[in-house]
Design an enzyme around this catalytic site. Structure first.
Site, PDB file in Angstrom:
ATOM      1  N   PHE A   1       0.840  -1.202   0.000  1.00  0.00           N
ATOM      2  CA  PHE A   1       0.000   0.000   0.000  1.00  0.00           C
ATOM      3  C   PHE A   1       0.878   1.256   0.000  1.00  0.00           C
ATOM      4  CE2 PHE A   1      -3.052  -3.264   1.414  1.00  0.00           C
ATOM      5  CZ  PHE A   1      -4.044  -3.048   0.476  1.00  0.00           C
ATOM      6  N   SER A   2       0.727   2.149   0.968  1.00  0.00           N
ATOM      7  CA  SER A   2       1.382   3.457   0.866  1.00  0.00           C
ATOM      8  C   SER A   2       2.879   3.448   1.124  1.00  0.00           C
ATOM      9  CB  SER A   2       0.697   4.459   1.800  1.00  0.00           C
ATOM     10  OG  SER A   2      -0.588   4.756   1.316  1.00  0.00           O
ATOM     11  N   VAL A   3       3.447   2.319   1.489  1.00  0.00           N
ATOM     12  CA  VAL A   3       4.910   2.210   1.430  1.00  0.00           C
ATOM     13  C   VAL A   3       5.361   2.464  -0.012  1.00  0.00           C
ATOM     14  CG1 VAL A   3       6.860   0.607   1.683  1.00  0.00           C
ATOM     15  CG2 VAL A   3       5.071   0.685   3.438  1.00  0.00           C
TER      16      VAL A   3
END
Length: 401
Positions: A119-121
């Site tokens: 995801f937002s990594v």
């Protein structure tokens, strides 16, 4: 199958029965997510981020028992590392100290050679990649977005700078509500190809969505405002500035050089636009290798991969006032945000990448530690779990100070 965990029964049979079938409609919902998060490329079209199989960097081991390390969260609750791992739907957990594996744990259906969505990594990986284009002169952080993407004139992004996109200080009228079935975020996910639509055309596409975002009142640069479209816009900027597709750009710029043992993936929309805000999947160890590169100021085995000045700028700069005025200031007290990374503890040179449903890369240079956690938490955002996880990661790094 009697007695098997439900996630192990998912997608069994040919085809799977309706109650065990993972689909585009349920892949982010528990319990389906425990299978889906390790099989995203089977659900959503994805581009391959190739590795270099000839130059895989082995990771040596120095095992240690971290389970009983204790900590207290900011809200006064006590915990242990073992409890944190067990209670936060962990699929994979890796601790590296001085580049050696201290502990490595897999659960549910994840294995060492299977990629897991982060995801937002993905945002932090994309922000790191941007440093290569800045160093080559292809991308100017002080230029306006419209100089590279004239399609965005009149949108929230047209008069914002690349730096403001990198640091999440764009004045954009967008609400990041993951659970709203009718709001901005749902339309955004349909455009990304992450949610089902009646037909392909009705969902639109990612770049068209970005080009029609609304400007919010006020000045760009004033306050940290976390919205995922900023990071998809960054991916589009990198492609336009370089003339290279994002997956290839990331492969040639970083992934082939960190000693990765497996390819990574990024989801793409119906027109091939990469979801750089949240669509990347990689193996636990390769995420650790990426974190090690960041711990070493952008270098692998002494060779610069990402410019040191760009990596060190993440810790040295960032606007504390913009963070304090922003919508996540209680998440990290006295924190900063720079080039898609959260600065957690500046004196310890500790910074991290964070994704919904429990994805983390935590780097502590003073402790010479990199920690990776991938998870399938039922809720996209669970502040109680986040507080426990962050406290646990800090406590682990503190053992190696």
């Amino acid at each position: 199958m009697d007695g098997m965990p439900f996630e192990a029964e998912l997608m069994q049979g040919s085809p799977a029965s309706a109650d065990k079938q993972v689909t585009l409609a349920n892949w982010r919902l528990a319990p389906f997510n425990r299978w889906a998060f390790s099989h995203v490329s089977e659900i959503i079209p994805s581009a391959i981020i190739a590795h270099d199989p000839v130059h895989v960097a082995p990771l040596s081991s120095a095992p240690a028992d971290l389970n009983q390390i204790g900590y207290r969260t900011v809200d006064g609750r006590d915990g242990t590392v073992a409890g944190m791992v067990a209670d936060t739907f962990t699929d994979g957990f890796l601790v590296l100290h001085k580049g050696r594996i201290v502990t490595e744990h897999y659960a549910a259906v994840l294995t060492a050679l299977r990629p897991h969505i982060v995801f937002s990594v993905s945002k932090s990986i994309t922000g790191t990649l941007a440093g290569l284009l800045v160093a080559s002169g292809q991308l100017d952080p002080n230029a306006t977005v419209a100089q590279y993407l004239p399609e965005t004139r009149g949108s929230a992004y047209g008069d914002a700078t690349v730096r403001q996109v990198l640091d999440m200080t764009v004045a954009i009228d967008f609400t990041e509500d993951y659970l709203d079935p009718k709001g901005d975020f749902m339309r955004y996910r349909r455009a990304s190809g992450w949610n089902p639509v009646d037909d392909a055309e009705s969902g639109g596409d990612l770049r068209s969505f970005l080009a029609t975002t609304r400007r919010a009142p006020g000045n760009h640069g004033h306050a940290f405002h976390y919205v995922s479209p900023n990071s998809d816009l960054l991916g589009w900027l990198l492609e336009r500035a370089s003339g290279i597709k994002l997956a290839d750009l990331l492969s040639d710029g970083i992934w082939r050089h960190i000693g990765a043992e497996m390819p990574a993936y990024v989801t793409v929309d119906r027109l091939g636009a990469a979801r750089t805000a949240g669509g990347m999947s990689a193996t636990l160890r390769d995420l650790g290798r990426f974190g090690e590169m960041m711990r070493h100021h952008g270098a692998v085995a002494g060779k610069a991969i990402v410019p040191r000045a760009w990596v060190d700028d993440i810790l040295k700069n960032g606007d504390k006032d913009a963070w304090a005025r922003g919508d996540m200031s209680t998440f990290i007290k006295d924190g900063k945000y720079r080039s898609k990374w959260y600065i957690v503890d500046e004196p310890r040179e500790a910074f991290c990448a964070v994704g919904i449903h429990g994805q983390w890369i935590y780097i502590d240079r003073k402790g010479e530690t990199v920690i990776v956690k991938v998870s399938s938490q039922p809720l996209p955002v669970d502040e109680g779990m986040d507080r426990h996880i962050l406290a646990g990661l800090k406590a682990i790094a503190g053992q190696f100070a």
